[in-house]
Design an enzyme around this catalytic site. Sequence first.
Site, PDB file in Angstrom:
ATOM      1  N   ARG A 236     -38.425  16.713   2.382  1.00 51.38           N
ATOM      2  CA  ARG A 236     -37.620  16.100   2.877  1.00 51.38           C
ATOM      3  C   ARG A 236     -36.561  16.603   4.054  1.00 51.38           C
ATOM      4  O   ARG A 236     -36.046  17.608   4.073  1.00 51.38           O
ATOM      5  CB  ARG A 236     -36.146  14.867   1.585  1.00 51.38           C
ATOM      6  N   ASP A 260     -42.970  17.477   8.625  1.00 55.51           N
ATOM      7  CA  ASP A 260     -43.203  16.276   8.602  1.00 55.51           C
ATOM      8  C   ASP A 260     -42.348  15.270   8.370  1.00 55.51           C
ATOM      9  O   ASP A 260     -42.016  13.979   8.048  1.00 55.51           O
ATOM     10  CB  ASP A 260     -44.430  15.863   7.106  1.00 55.51           C
ATOM     11  N   GLU A 265     -34.413  10.725  10.659  1.00 53.15           N
ATOM     12  CA  GLU A 265     -35.743  10.435  10.828  1.00 53.15           C
ATOM     13  C   GLU A 265     -35.274   9.024  11.136  1.00 53.15           C
ATOM     14  O   GLU A 265     -36.739   8.315  11.387  1.00 53.15           O
ATOM     15  CB  GLU A 265     -37.055  10.843  10.103  1.00 53.15           C
ATOM     16  N   HIS A 297     -43.772  11.642   8.958  1.00 51.08           N
ATOM     17  CA  HIS A 297     -43.485  11.165   8.059  1.00 51.08           C
ATOM     18  C   HIS A 297     -45.114  10.621   7.227  1.00 51.08           C
ATOM     19  O   HIS A 297     -44.710   9.418   6.335  1.00 51.08           O
ATOM     20  CB  HIS A 297     -42.483  10.620   7.194  1.00 51.08           C
TER      21      HIS A 297
END
Length: 331
Positions: A236, A260, A265, A297
């Site tokens: 996260r 990622d 985001e 992500h």
Amino acid sequence: MTKIMMFGAREDERPAALNWAEKNNVELTISSDILTPDTIDSLKGYDGVTTQQTGKLAPEIYERLEAIGIKQIAQRSAGYDMYDLEAAKAHHIIISNVPSYSPNSIAEYAVAMALNLVRKTSLIDEHVRRHDFRWQPVIMSKEIKSLTVAIIGTGRIGQITAKIFKGFDSNVVGYDLYPNDKAREWIDYKDSVEEAVKDADIVSLHMPATSDNHHLFNKEMFAQFKKGAILINAARGSVVDTLALIEAIDSSQLAAAALDTYEFESQYFPKDFSNQTIEDKDLLRLIEHDKIIVTPHIAFYTDVAVQNLVEGGLNAALEVIQTGTCETRLN
């Protein structure tokens, strides 16, 4: 017939969703909209809802769901920090998630990013595109076998990541609030995050987001890292202090990072900004940094994972409708 609304749906989810609806004799409405104060009234007449929420859910949603008669929200992801579980409970709303949908997908991606950074494949590709084919120290790499890997968070994903690195014969250490005895076959558990990272060449994060670990990886924590280490975050975004990470890489305390997830985001992932302006200057700094890989992500994004997420969310919604609860409830 039972009616379920599927909010936040993507085209790639549609085949699995329609197949599930037919098998379960459910009237399913598939919408690309997300659950907001502006869209909630479309749930009138429905029995349940599944969604792919990324940003925080508006606080008034819980009360309005209760008034409509909806008793649950089935999130189609493992992460659930976008929900206020206590507020939902106060309005008799069950929040559920899909805790395990394809841990292999995320684990494999984390290892792939580590291999990319250790073997410097992006830099080599850049040299080749310039037709510079020389063997040089700048593109010399190390063997994964010779490295120590720290796995922070040893749930399903962390354990598989550890097993893959162990397959390279790496030295794998780890930390988790609740160590797994079976995982000791692959992981040498340490007593703290600091102890786990201090000798690690690669640090791979696989922990959920909680109020206790917000910005756990900050300036002070990066100072505990082995100089020249690599950070992989497929967990996260909120567990990493973005500015502290950039500073650690720019000062050469860390060699590189692959992210990622990003703490802010939700405004951007997974959306098309190719013809729009990105206002978030810190996100741009990450994207433009030559020692940081940013992906949207997407570590989970395989055919198996998409099917499992769709079916997991819909199964949870239907289970609450039929029984009043579900196995994956969070509150």
